[in-house]
Design a protein around this motif. Sequence first.
Motif, mmCIF file in Angstrom:
data_model
loop_
_atom_site.group_PDB
_atom_site.id
_atom_site.type_symbol
_atom_site.label_atom_id
_atom_site.label_comp_id
_atom_site.label_asym_id
_atom_site.label_seq_id
_atom_site.Cartn_x
_atom_site.Cartn_y
_atom_site.Cartn_z
ATOM 1 N N TRP A 206 63.146 -130.928 52.054
ATOM 2 C CA TRP A 206 63.951 -130.772 50.837
ATOM 3 C C TRP A 206 64.592 -132.087 50.401
ATOM 4 N N SER A 207 64.408 -133.125 51.198
ATOM 5 C CA SER A 207 64.928 -134.438 50.816
ATOM 6 C C SER A 207 63.920 -135.229 49.988
ATOM 7 N N ILE A 208 62.679 -134.754 49.936
ATOM 8 C CA ILE A 208 61.651 -135.450 49.149
ATOM 9 C C ILE A 208 61.088 -134.581 48.028
ATOM 10 N N SER A 209 61.466 -133.320 48.010
ATOM 11 C CA SER A 209 61.073 -132.411 46.932
ATOM 12 C C SER A 209 62.132 -131.319 46.828
ATOM 13 N N ARG A 210 62.518 -130.985 45.592
ATOM 14 C CA ARG A 210 63.529 -129.944 45.428
ATOM 15 C C ARG A 210 62.952 -128.552 45.700
ATOM 16 N N HIS A 211 61.623 -128.464 45.664
ATOM 17 C CA HIS A 211 60.969 -127.171 45.910
ATOM 18 C C HIS A 211 59.702 -127.373 46.749
ATOM 19 N N TYR A 214 57.297 -124.366 47.054
ATOM 20 C CA TYR A 214 56.411 -124.179 45.904
ATOM 21 C C TYR A 214 55.294 -125.226 45.900
ATOM 22 N N PHE A 215 55.624 -126.441 46.339
ATOM 23 C CA PHE A 215 54.600 -127.484 46.446
ATOM 24 C C PHE A 215 53.499 -127.051 47.407
ATOM 25 N N PHE A 249 54.945 -122.147 38.046
ATOM 26 C CA PHE A 249 55.992 -122.750 38.857
ATOM 27 C C PHE A 249 56.811 -123.783 38.088
ATOM 28 N N ILE A 250 56.130 -124.632 37.307
ATOM 29 C CA ILE A 250 56.829 -125.728 36.628
ATOM 30 C C ILE A 250 57.650 -125.250 35.440
ATOM 31 N N PHE A 279 56.599 -132.522 43.183
ATOM 32 C CA PHE A 279 55.698 -133.392 43.925
ATOM 33 C C PHE A 279 56.467 -134.538 44.598
ATOM 34 N N PRO A 280 56.438 -134.613 45.921
ATOM 35 C CA PRO A 280 57.183 -135.669 46.629
ATOM 36 C C PRO A 280 56.806 -137.068 46.146
ATOM 37 N N PHE A 281 57.825 -137.903 45.999
ATOM 38 C CA PHE A 281 57.675 -139.322 45.636
ATOM 39 C C PHE A 281 57.213 -139.536 44.189
ATOM 40 N N LEU A 282 57.106 -138.460 43.408
ATOM 41 C CA LEU A 282 56.802 -138.581 41.988
ATOM 42 C C LEU A 282 57.995 -138.068 41.202
ATOM 43 N N LYS A 283 58.046 -138.405 39.918
ATOM 44 C CA LYS A 283 59.181 -137.998 39.087
ATOM 45 C C LYS A 283 58.974 -136.624 38.456
ATOM 46 N N ILE A 284 58.129 -135.784 39.079
ATOM 47 C CA ILE A 284 57.889 -134.451 38.556
ATOM 48 C C ILE A 284 57.909 -133.441 39.698
#
Length: 284
Positions: A206-211, A214-215, A249-250, A279-284
């Motif tokens: 959860w530190s690299i993706s808010r969801h 779902y990813f 999801f989005i 998506f981890p490490f991306l702005k989306i």
Amino acid sequence: MPKSKSLLIVFIIYVLAFLAAGYFLQYCADPYSIWNVFWADVIATVIVFAGSLLFRNSSIYDPYWSVIPPAIALYLSQGIGGDFHRNVLVIGVVIFWGLRLTLNWARGWKGMAEQDWRYSQLSSQTGIWYWGVSFFGIHMMPTLLVFLGCIPLWNTLGSDAPLDIVDGLAAGICFVSTVIEWVADEQLKMFKSKAKKGENMERGLWSISRHPNYFGEIGLWFGLLVFSMGNPGFQWWEVAGYVAMLVLFIFISIPMMEKRMLASRPLYSDYQKRVPMLFPFLKI
């Protein structure tokens, strides 16, 4: 009603749903065609909806999401006869995902006294129209999305091409995605058991993706698509299911979740600025 009795009722409803679907397919001229399996899926959904309506709880439908793909995969493997080793691989990863997700639901659901907060919110917003909304929005729409996601199974399970590296890649994507979803759910469950009121979950995945859960879910459907892409007979429209999952999801599930989080957690807006949505490490 005790949770054990609630789960037994759900089990009986699902048995009746699958019996009805099987009865329909038994009298079809081509019981393994996409359209006939789709209508069997719809029939099963109607039975589950009847159970939701009878017990006034739309959460009875929730495990359908993870139960129907393994059922479709097992059913198709018996009738469209592709490569044995590929079929075992595909069915294995689908059952692994479905069993894990279904057990996670069963563990977290408190029984007939509890309904998903999103359904309760819809009920308060729609009033007397709620059960119509529940039928089309909570039951039929997910059934359609999951069915679209399962369409690559026809090409994959029916292919006689020998097992190759693409199949291994697809299986790896499905397996890793399921593990990601599993770990994310376990981390969240552990956090909730100790968290203070209003505290954000920002540890582990959860530190690299808010969801991250779902990813992982989206990754599973992408893996099923990759299976089909690596086999002869792949059609471009098979991507419709994966695209539909992304849209769900989005643009629907995550916005509803985040709106609720913003209302109850003062620091969540800062978390949104620092950590990618999906998506981890991306702005989306």
